[in-house]
Design a protein around this motif. Structure first.
Motif, PDB file in Angstrom:
ATOM      1  N   HIS A   1     -15.949 -12.395 -33.166  1.00 13.62           N
ATOM      2  CA  HIS A   1     -15.571 -11.599 -31.402  1.00 13.62           C
ATOM      3  C   HIS A   1     -16.218 -10.626 -31.042  1.00 13.62           C
ATOM      4  O   HIS A   1     -16.091  -9.611 -32.107  1.00 13.62           O
ATOM      5  CB  HIS A   1     -13.806 -11.384 -31.541  1.00 13.62           C
ATOM      6  CG  HIS A   1     -12.933 -12.396 -31.768  1.00 13.62           C
ATOM      7  ND1 HIS A   1     -12.486 -13.011 -31.341  1.00 13.62           N
ATOM      8  CD2 HIS A   1     -12.656 -13.176 -33.174  1.00 13.62           C
ATOM      9  CE1 HIS A   1     -12.031 -14.251 -31.718  1.00 13.62           C
ATOM     10  NE2 HIS A   1     -11.797 -14.250 -32.771  1.00 13.62           N
ATOM     11  N   ASP A   2     -17.594 -10.586 -29.993  1.00 14.77           N
ATOM     12  CA  ASP A   2     -18.198  -9.926 -29.494  1.00 14.77           C
ATOM     13  C   ASP A   2     -17.589  -8.353 -28.918  1.00 14.77           C
ATOM     14  O   ASP A   2     -15.883  -8.152 -28.692  1.00 14.77           O
ATOM     15  CB  ASP A   2     -18.559 -10.489 -28.318  1.00 14.77           C
ATOM     16  CG  ASP A   2     -19.697 -11.297 -29.450  1.00 14.77           C
ATOM     17  OD1 ASP A   2     -19.856 -11.657 -30.507  1.00 14.77           O
ATOM     18  OD2 ASP A   2     -20.845 -11.544 -28.553  1.00 14.77           O
TER      19      ASP A   2
ATOM     20  N   THR B   1     -17.890  -5.384 -26.625  1.00 10.78           N
ATOM     21  CA  THR B   1     -18.085  -5.598 -25.497  1.00 10.78           C
ATOM     22  C   THR B   1     -19.501  -4.895 -25.068  1.00 10.78           C
ATOM     23  O   THR B   1     -19.963  -3.924 -25.895  1.00 10.78           O
ATOM     24  CB  THR B   1     -17.572  -4.345 -24.256  1.00 10.78           C
ATOM     25  OG1 THR B   1     -16.302  -4.625 -24.674  1.00 10.78           O
ATOM     26  CG2 THR B   1     -18.060  -4.404 -23.495  1.00 10.78           C
TER      27      THR B   1
ATOM     28  N   ALA C   1     -20.178 -15.864 -22.252  1.00 13.91           N
ATOM     29  CA  ALA C   1     -18.637 -15.361 -21.365  1.00 13.91           C
ATOM     30  C   ALA C   1     -19.320 -16.058 -20.287  1.00 13.91           C
ATOM     31  O   ALA C   1     -17.753 -15.649 -19.481  1.00 13.91           O
ATOM     32  CB  ALA C   1     -19.629 -14.179 -20.944  1.00 13.91           C
TER      33      ALA C   1
ATOM     34  N   THR D   1     -19.193 -14.416 -25.488  1.00 17.15           N
ATOM     35  CA  THR D   1     -17.900 -13.242 -25.889  1.00 17.15           C
ATOM     36  C   THR D   1     -17.244 -13.436 -27.385  1.00 17.15           C
ATOM     37  O   THR D   1     -16.840 -13.029 -27.876  1.00 17.15           O
ATOM     38  CB  THR D   1     -16.406 -14.725 -25.503  1.00 17.15           C
ATOM     39  OG1 THR D   1     -16.847 -15.903 -25.180  1.00 17.15           O
ATOM     40  CG2 THR D   1     -16.692 -14.069 -23.473  1.00 17.15           C
ATOM     41  N   GLY D   2     -18.673 -14.686 -28.250  1.00 16.82           N
ATOM     42  CA  GLY D   2     -18.065 -14.612 -29.920  1.00 16.82           C
ATOM     43  C   GLY D   2     -18.321 -15.752 -30.123  1.00 16.82           C
ATOM     44  O   GLY D   2     -19.713 -16.187 -29.488  1.00 16.82           O
TER      45      GLY D   2
END
Length: 99
Positions: free
Chosen positions: A8-9, A11, A45, A57-58
């Motif tokens: 999970h990235d 921000t 994203a 986003t990941g």
């Protein structure tokens, strides 16, 4: 057994992701050469193959490891972890049914 590794990235991780990508891909290609990689790829994203500056986003990696601890150790050593791309990583067993 296969394990799903979900990163999970953080921000605003796109620049860090781009810089760490060659080393990240090298590890994935090693798994592929060994015949252990089922699939791998990022989560855009936005609804686009190339999200541009919106980034990702990941990521999801599904690969074969001897056990859960080995999968977690491999995930913890990912360049995206050390570069601060991922805020957190989850690892869980995965059972392929189809195709």
């Amino acid at each position: 057994m296969h394990y799903a590794i979900i990163g999970h990235d953080n921000t605003d991780s796109l620049d860090r992701r781009i810089k760490a990508r060659p080393a990240h891909l090298d590890r994935l290609q090693h798994l592929q050469r060994e015949g252990r990689l089922l699939l791998a790829g990022p989560f855009p994203a936005i609804d686009a193959v190339d999200p541009g500056p919106a980034g990702f986003t990941g990521s999801l990696i599904v690969a074969e490891f001897s056990d859960l601890d080995s999968a977690r150790a491999w995930a913890d050593a990912d360049p995206y972890v050390s570069a601060g791309v991922y805020a957190r990583v989850t690892v869980q067993p995965f059972r392929k049914v189809l195709p």
